[in-house]
Every structure is written in C-alpha cells, then in structure tokens.
Design an enzyme around this catalytic site. Structure first.
Site, short mmCIF file in Angstrom:
data_model
loop_
_atom_site.label_atom_id
_atom_site.label_comp_id
_atom_site.label_asym_id
_atom_site.label_seq_id
_atom_site.Cartn_x
_atom_site.Cartn_y
_atom_site.Cartn_z
N ASP A 78 4.89 -29.73 27.97
CA ASP A 78 3.57 -29.12 27.81
C ASP A 78 3.00 -29.27 26.41
OD1 ASP A 78 3.89 -25.99 26.44
OD2 ASP A 78 5.67 -27.14 26.99
N ASP A 110 11.33 -30.46 29.16
CA ASP A 110 11.18 -29.66 27.95
C ASP A 110 11.55 -28.21 28.30
OD1 ASP A 110 10.36 -28.99 25.30
OD2 ASP A 110 8.48 -28.23 26.14
N ASP A 148 5.18 -33.71 23.20
CA ASP A 148 5.75 -34.33 24.40
C ASP A 148 4.92 -35.52 24.90
OD1 ASP A 148 7.87 -32.50 24.57
OD2 ASP A 148 6.62 -31.05 25.63
#
Length: 650
Positions: free
Chosen positions: A514, A322, A518
């Site tokens: 985070d 990410d 996700d």
C-alpha cells in the site's frame, strides 16, 4: 408488454407472419394461390433477415467479406431457393433471438460499471463568500468547502470539516457497512452521507477524484483482452472463410465421386453446414465471460485493470505481502516511551512529533496523536532517508528520528534495552546521543488469518511477508496469521531484489502493498496488487489489481473469481466447438436437418451465454432472467434499436 413488443418488434412480426404462413401453407392448402403464403414467408424473413443482410453489406464495405452475417444470409437464401421457406425463416428468426440474448447479457455485464458512473453527482453545494452556490463538481476548486446533506452522494474527494459523519462507501468498496469519519479524516467521492449533514474541504479536482480514477480503471479494463480473447479473435478471422470454402466444396466435390449426384441434396447439406459453423456463440461468450469476471470483481470492491490480469492472477504461485496497511490495520498506537540520557518523556515526544508533523506514515501519525496538544518546534533542513527515518535540526541541534539503521549510519551509540518484543521501535537521537525510544504497535486485520488459509487452498504455494519493520515484529505477526516465511528490516531495494529473484523461477509472482515505497516492487511483479483504501496514488497507479476494501481476504476472492472465470470460458470453448464439429459432420453425411443446425448455432450460443452468466450469479446474485431482460426499460436514449451482434460487442 407494450415496451416488450416495441423492443423485439422484428422478432414479433417475423414470428407472427411465420405462423400465418405455416397455417396458410399446410392447413388451409390454398391451391393455385401460393403467392399468399409465399408473401407471408417473405415478410417474415424480411423482418429479421433485413437487418442481418444490411450488416453483411456494411462488413463487406469495410473489407470483411466472410462475416457471420454473410453465412446466415447465404444459408437462408439457399433454403428459400430449395423451397424450404419455413426453415429459412426459422434460421434467421432464431439467430435474431440469439442476438437479443447476447445484447441483454452484454448490457447486464456492463451494468456494474454503469452503476459506478451513476454515483457521480451532477451538482454540488459549495460555500462561497458567505453564500451557498449550486454548481457542477468540475467547477469546484481545491480548498473550497462543500455541503453534503444526508442521503446525498459526496461529489469530490476531501477532508471532513464537521466533527463526525457516517458514510456508505458500497459504490467504492463493495461493502455496505457504514464507515465513520471524524474531523480532518479523508472522505471519498461516491460515498453517501448517512446520519447528518457533512462539510467537506475539497482536496482534489473532479477529474482526479478516487471515483473518477476507479471508472477509468474499470473502463480501460474492459478494453484490454486476455490471451484467450486475442486467440479467439484471430481464430475467427481464419475460421469463418475456411468454413465458407468447405461448404462450397461440400456442394460440388461430391459430383466427382458420388453417383448419382443430386445437386439439391448436397447444396442443402452445405447450407446446414454454414448455419452450424457460425462462430457467434463462441466469440461472444469469451469476452462476456471475462467482462462478467471484471464486473463481479468490481461489485466486490476489487478492480482489475484488464482481463489479462484475471489470467495472470489465477496462475499465481508466489505472493509477497507487505505488512503495515496490508496485513495489519496501519493504525498505530504508542505503547511506551523509554527515556535515556536525562531527556523527559514530554520533550522526547515533542522532538519526535515535530519531526513527524508532515509525515503521512502511520507511525508518524501515532506519534502526533500521542503528543496531547503539545506545541511543535520549527524544524530546519528536514530530510527523509528512505527505509530509515528522518533527519533535521531544531536550532543548532541535530535530531534523528527512525530505526536502528538510521542511528548506526550516523554513528550514534544505541542504549541497551529489550528490543525483542513485538513492537515497532522509533529511536530519537539529539546531538549525537540516543535520547530515547518510542514503542509503537499495530493491530492485525481481522481477516488476515483467513486470507492466508484461503490463498493456500487456491494453490498459492509461497506466501511471504516482506517488511521494513524490525524482525521481531514481523515474526510475531507472521506467527499470528500462519505465515512460514517473513523477512523484516528490509529496505525498498532489498524487497525489489527478493521479488526479482523469485521471478527467475518462471512462476507467476505477485506482490501486494500500500505504500509509495512498494510501487517499484508492484510494477516489477507479474501481478501487482494494491490496497486502494489507504494506498498511495503511486501504488494504485502502478498496480494491476486494486483492493478497494483494504481487506486481505479480498485477494483470495480475486483469485477465486479469476479461476472461476477461466474455467467458465474454457467450458464454453470446449462445449461450443464439440457440438459444432459434431453437427457439421452430421450435416456432411446427411444426418442433420436445418433444425439441428439451429440448435448447434443459437442453442449453443444461449447455453454458452447462460454459462457465462454464472460468474455474475455466483459473486453478485445476478440471474439468467436479469441478463436476458437486462435492458428492458433501461436503454440509453441514443441507443440503436437494432440488437447488438457478437462481432460488434467484441
């Protein structure tokens, strides 16, 4: 010195009486008084052999007949029967020394977890009805204000009420660098207040604190076995009875083929065979290696939820990442406000901030910080649209705040503008018209570029960024840190599909993120990693590995620890098996004595333990001396004085 004698009293008594027996037997030559040295040998043997025989009988009662205790017992009693008294005692004495070393090594490996446990304070000062009461942290309710003086540990997670304070978060992150917190920012349990008193408003109960969760994760990790451990446990259950029957065969089968057959000779060879075959060093060094890897990682701010994830991480070939909060700091700042259709900048920010006032997303916080104290509007029918933004009403006016997809979904024409710069664009629409665009940028983490280089050098072949941010921003960040592949404008389900596709290649796939969006992808991947400092609870809960420091470079450290741990474990397996097989063959051919057998058992165990210690030594500075004397003066009050055996520690 006194504590040393108390701790190792069995071995000290045995060694002393063995020395007396040898002197009496070989130097003084008491003719006709054999009972003198025989009684000394017996006392010496009983000191170290008694506890071993007790464990052998306990194992038999529990249904495990062929244990290493029985192997040692049979071999040493057999040596006595053949008149090899000194060798019989020496085998048991050195076996006990090996047990002491194993006990110390296991104790030291667990110390990294015990240090975390010691971070939980027993008392806390809480403000109640104008008074300050001292209570146990479990008695404090959410919303109450606690006081923490300089040098004290914060007992509960909370929000700083004071203007500013600095905290040492090394127990949680592995980093000794102080962390400064300002009013209304989060403070973690286990942090140590440094420069001034702090007032903290409690946000979670004692059992739900970040520190409590870390302890649960690490303690659970210690119980989860890697495939190598599971294999060796099953192997030992077959191996031990097999070598006992081989020893029986070595004693009696030569009677059919050897002439002249001397029972004492072949029986002695079988005893040596039994001593050598004890799997203790092999069995203890494997879990100790994995435990050392987990402990070393926790001291570096990396939490593995099981030793099996050490094995998974070292095999990882593809890592999806990410962007926001993982490779960038997640600290957004408004750079520019572009107005459309006559709405002023202050009004535009006021609409956006009112919509984002309850948001925990870094973009929302950036807009809130930019409003400069402007009063907020009441929002009705607020709705979060995943991967797009927010929709709500101010009076009768419909307000949209989000990305281009959000506006297009609601048939809002987007005004022309340069949307190719490396910014995050937040569009605001009022009553179906594009009112303006807020340009926000994020900072790349200092160690992001180095993290990418280190991961590539460790064999991670595919490093791919997946982000919901616009493609221009994603491409810009990817170029800055050296990534070749980066995909933007992705919805959570699109991230899921990309990871799912990669899993079909039969390679180990990882994902690090985070945000709560996700969590599904982290769960799907072979090894899921979460940034634990700013990550959502759902993400941390589903992850297999938690990076407490939020540093991407720690991912590479985690891979390095996993690879090194695996290498050490298999070095121990190969070394222990090869030495044991060699000496067992020598024993069968009559080329080995009991002293070679002692080395092949205890010596190999000590070398394997020393090799396993290298994991902690490399990543946390622990020495061999620390391991061997780890428990000196630190034993729990209720602990058993007997040394821990390899089977018990496994």
């Amino acid at each position: 010195m006194i504590s040393f004698l108390k701790k190792y009293k069995e071995a000290v008594v045995s060694a002393f009486t063995l020395a007396l027996a040898l002197i009496t037997d070989h130097l003084l030559e008491f003719e006709g008084q054999a009972y003198v040295f025989l009684s000394l040998y017996f006392i010496s043997y009983l000191s170290v052999g008694g506890p071993v025989w007790a464990k052998a009988f306990r194992s038999i009662r529990k249904g495990t007949i062929f244990s290493e205790f029985l192997l040692m017992g049979i071999a040493t009693v057999g040596a006595f029967a053949l008149g090899e008294y000194a060798e019989g005692v020496a085998v048991m004495l050195f076996y006990m020394i090996g047990e002491y070393a194993q006990h110390g090594a296991v104790h030291k490996a667990r110390n990294s977890i015990k240090k975390l446990i010691d971070q939980q304070p027993d008392v806390v000062s809480v403000e109640r009805d104008g008074r300050v009461e001292t209570v146990h942290p479990s008695e404090v309710e959410v919303g109450e204000i606690i006081r923490v003086r300089p040098g004290e540990k914060v007992p509960l997670d909370g929000i700083l009420v004071s203007n500013q304070a600095s905290f040492n978060t090394a127990a949680l992150t592995g980093e000794s660098k102080p962390m400064t917190r300002r009013s209304e920012e989060e403070v973690w349990a286990g942090s140590i207040t440094q420069d001034r008193p702090a007032h903290v408003r409690v946000k979670s109960r004692f059992q739900d604190s970040r520190l409590s969760n870390i302890l649960k994760l690490v303690q659970e990790a210690a119980q989860r076995k890697a495939p190598t451990q599971r294999f060796m446990t099953k192997f030992a259950k077959v191996y031990t009875p097999a070598v006992v029957w081989l020893a029986v065969g070595l004693t009696f089968v030569p009677y059919l083929f050897v002439d002249p057959y001397i029972f004492e000779d072949w029986f002695y060879r079988a005893l040596i065979f039994l001593v050598v075959s004890c799997p203790c060093g092999l069995v203890i060094s494997i879990p100790l290696g994995y435990f050392g890897g987990i402990g070393a990682a926790s001291q570096n701010g990396i939490l593995f939820k099981g030793s099996d994830y050490l094995d998974q991480l070292r095999k990882m070939k593809t890592l999806f990442m990410d962007k926001t909060g993982t490779l960038t700091e997640g600290v957004f700042e408004v750079q520019e406000v572009i107005r459309h259709n006559g709405l002023g900048s202050e009004a535009l920010i006021r609409y956006a901030a009112s919509m984002e006032q309850h948001s925990t997303h870094p973009v929302g916080k950036a807009i809130m910080n930019f409003r400069n104290g402007e009063s907020l509007l009441d929002i009705d029918e607020l709705q979060e649209i995943s991967g797009q933004g927010l929709k709500g009403k101010v009076g009768d006016k419909e307000i949209l705040v989000g990305n281009q997809k959000l506006l297009k979904e609601h048939n809002v024409t987007i005004e022309e503008g340069d949307y190719n710069a490396p910014y995050t664009y937040v569009h605001v629409a009022v009553e179906g018209e594009h009112a303006g665009t807020i340009l926000i940028s994020d900072r790349i983490k200092e160690d992001a570029s180095q993290a990418i280089k280190n991961l590539r050098s460790q064999g991670v072949e595919e490093l791919i960024m997946l982000s919901g941010d616009n493609q221009e921003v994603v491409t810009h960040v990817a170029q800055q840190i050296g990534l070749n592949k980066a995909y933007g404008n992705l919805m959570p389900d699109e991230k899921y599909q990309m990871v799912e596709k990669a899993l079909r290649k039969n390679q180990v796939v990882g994902f690090v993120g985070d945000g709560i969006n996700d969590a599904p992808v982290i769960t799907l991947s072979d090894v899921g990693l979460a940034m634990g400092g700013i990550g959502s609870d759902a993400t941390i809960e589903t992850a297999d590995v938690v990076i407490q420091t939020d540093q991407p470079s720690k991912i590479a450290t985690a891979v390095d620890i996993a690879r090194f741990t695996h290498r050490v474990v298999w070095q121990n397996i190969a070394f222990a098996l090869s030495i044991k097989v060699l000496v067992m063959m020598m024993a069968a051919y009559g080329l080995a004595t009991m002293w070679e057998a002692i080395f092949a058992d205890v010596g190999v165990a000590l070398i394997a333990i020393g090799n396993a210690i290298r994991i902690q030594n490399k990543y946390s500075g622990t020495t061999l001396k620390d391991f061997l004397f780890a428990s000196e003066g630190t034993e729990d009050k209720e602990s058993n004085s007997e040394p821990q055996t390899c089977c018990e520690s496994c």
